[in-house]
Design a protein around this motif. Sequence first.
Motif, PDB file in Angstrom:
ATOM      1  N   PRO A   1       0.813  -1.225   0.000  1.00 25.61           N
ATOM      2  CA  PRO A   1       0.000   0.000   0.000  1.00 25.61           C
ATOM      3  C   PRO A   1       0.852   1.284   0.000  1.00 25.61           C
ATOM      4  O   PRO A   1       0.544   2.237  -0.716  1.00 25.61           O
ATOM      5  N   ALA A   2       1.924   1.306   0.765  1.00 25.31           N
ATOM      6  CA  ALA A   2       2.799   2.492   0.805  1.00 25.31           C
ATOM      7  C   ALA A   2       3.560   2.648  -0.510  1.00 25.31           C
ATOM      8  O   ALA A   2       3.747   3.778  -0.991  1.00 25.31           O
ATOM      9  N   LEU A   3       4.000   1.551  -1.093  1.00 25.51           N
ATOM     10  CA  LEU A   3       4.690   1.608  -2.378  1.00 25.51           C
ATOM     11  C   LEU A   3       3.748   2.124  -3.467  1.00 25.51           C
ATOM     12  O   LEU A   3       4.128   2.961  -4.282  1.00 25.51           O
ATOM     13  N   LYS A   4       2.520   1.648  -3.449  1.00 29.28           N
ATOM     14  CA  LYS A   4       1.515   2.081  -4.430  1.00 29.28           C
ATOM     15  C   LYS A   4       1.216   3.564  -4.265  1.00 29.28           C
ATOM     16  O   LYS A   4       1.082   4.299  -5.243  1.00 29.28           O
ATOM     17  N   GLU A   5       1.151   4.029  -3.029  1.00 28.43           N
ATOM     18  CA  GLU A   5       0.915   5.449  -2.768  1.00 28.43           C
ATOM     19  C   GLU A   5       2.053   6.302  -3.327  1.00 28.43           C
ATOM     20  O   GLU A   5       1.822   7.354  -3.923  1.00 28.43           O
ATOM     21  N   SER A   6       3.264   5.838  -3.151  1.00 24.53           N
ATOM     22  CA  SER A   6       4.422   6.539  -3.700  1.00 24.53           C
ATOM     23  C   SER A   6       4.347   6.592  -5.226  1.00 24.53           C
ATOM     24  O   SER A   6       4.620   7.635  -5.844  1.00 24.53           O
ATOM     25  N   PHE A   7       3.964   5.490  -5.837  1.00 29.15           N
ATOM     26  CA  PHE A   7       3.798   5.441  -7.291  1.00 29.15           C
ATOM     27  C   PHE A   7       2.701   6.407  -7.739  1.00 29.15           C
ATOM     28  O   PHE A   7       2.875   7.152  -8.710  1.00 29.15           O
ATOM     29  N   ASP A   8       1.591   6.423  -7.026  1.00 29.77           N
ATOM     30  CA  ASP A   8       0.491   7.327  -7.379  1.00 29.77           C
ATOM     31  C   ASP A   8       0.938   8.788  -7.301  1.00 29.77           C
ATOM     32  O   ASP A   8       0.550   9.601  -8.145  1.00 29.77           O
ATOM     33  N   ASP A   9       1.754   9.118  -6.317  1.00 30.27           N
ATOM     34  CA  ASP A   9       2.300  10.475  -6.216  1.00 30.27           C
ATOM     35  C   ASP A   9       3.153  10.808  -7.435  1.00 30.27           C
ATOM     36  O   ASP A   9       3.098  11.918  -7.966  1.00 30.27           O
ATOM     37  N   PHE A  10       3.955   9.845  -7.876  1.00 26.17           N
ATOM     38  CA  PHE A  10       4.792  10.056  -9.059  1.00 26.17           C
ATOM     39  C   PHE A  10       3.920  10.261 -10.298  1.00 26.17           C
ATOM     40  O   PHE A  10       4.189  11.150 -11.109  1.00 26.17           O
ATOM     41  N   VAL A  11       2.886   9.468 -10.438  1.00 29.01           N
ATOM     42  CA  VAL A  11       1.990   9.594 -11.596  1.00 29.01           C
ATOM     43  C   VAL A  11       1.394  10.999 -11.645  1.00 29.01           C
ATOM     44  O   VAL A  11       1.265  11.590 -12.724  1.00 29.01           O
ATOM     45  N   GLU A  12       1.062  11.544 -10.495  1.00 30.70           N
ATOM     46  CA  GLU A  12       0.472  12.887 -10.436  1.00 30.70           C
ATOM     47  C   GLU A  12       1.424  13.973 -10.921  1.00 30.70           C
ATOM     48  O   GLU A  12       0.977  15.058 -11.289  1.00 30.70           O
TER      49      GLU A  12
END
Length: 71
Positions: free
Chosen positions: A22-33
């Motif tokens: 979940p934390a890794l996915k959140e980091s990825f989502d931040d990058f996508v933004e």
Amino acid sequence: MQAVWIYAERCDEWPRVLKAWPALKESFDDFVETNWRLDAAKGDLYANRYLASLFAMARIAERAGDRETAK
């Protein structure tokens, strides 16, 4: 993400990495933004890092069963 993937593979720490999904996915989502795109005309000092991390993220997502993120 590349470092996380190498850690999971080389140290056989997949359970620990998948627990942190979940934390890794959140980091990825931040990058996508950030809407980062490789501009071949301008170049990018960090392009290799970003691309390696994106490939690693796809491999981690596959392992976590998140097919949508892996795509």
